[in-house]
Design a protein around this motif. Sequence first.
Motif: not given
Length: 249
Positions: A213-220
């Motif tokens: 979810y941390s990576v997902g937040s960044f790419v979103n």
Amino acid sequence: MAPSLFKSICLLVMTEYCYNEFFINFNFLHVDCLKALISKGLGYGIILGSIFVKVPQILKILNAKSAEGISLTGTSLEVFAILSNVAYSFVNRYPFSAYGDGFFLLLQTALVGFFVLLYGGKTQEALLYFATVLGFLGVLCSGFVPMTILWTLQASIIPVIVTAKTIQAWTNYTNGNTGQLSVVTFTLLFFGSLARIFTSIQETGDIIIIATYSVGSFVNFIVLSQILYYWNVPTKIKGKKKLLEKKTK
């Protein structure tokens, strides 16, 4: 409201221990129980919101009768990531509040992929695409797939998410616009991913899910930034075309 009914409702979002702390001992500042309550509230709020997250995106495609600017490869990788997360969390018996939004996001993302193919003139492929997603969901959640495989799928989500969003970001850059991408959808995805970091820490403690979810937040955030940056580009291009047409007449 009857005390028993009130307690039953409260136990939907808190443990018996926390109920006693809040309403028997009147200890409303119990830190661990407050964190758990906030996490549960956020979790169910995210699930409720997830029912509508990609509806603006789907409606935008339907209204335009076009899926221009949406990468089928990126969408398919996103489907894989969500599917893996839902199956891993379901088989691990994590609380539904910790991953339930994934189920609704999966259906909506699969629909986006369906429409990309449909408006690309590939009706049979579109139907097969959606049916395949549902089939994999059933198999992975059946309990017959070894946990080691599910863990591997979950662990692979991070590079998959990065690849999917990178492909979409590159598509946006090369097109010079974001096509039919919805700012509402990506705003909800970004803030939903941020909130999921907290709920995952509280309800699962699973470092892989937290990292995902941390990576997902960044790419979103990257794709959302592009949507905002290219906000008026299609309008400007259309305006230029009209001016050129007038000059040539």
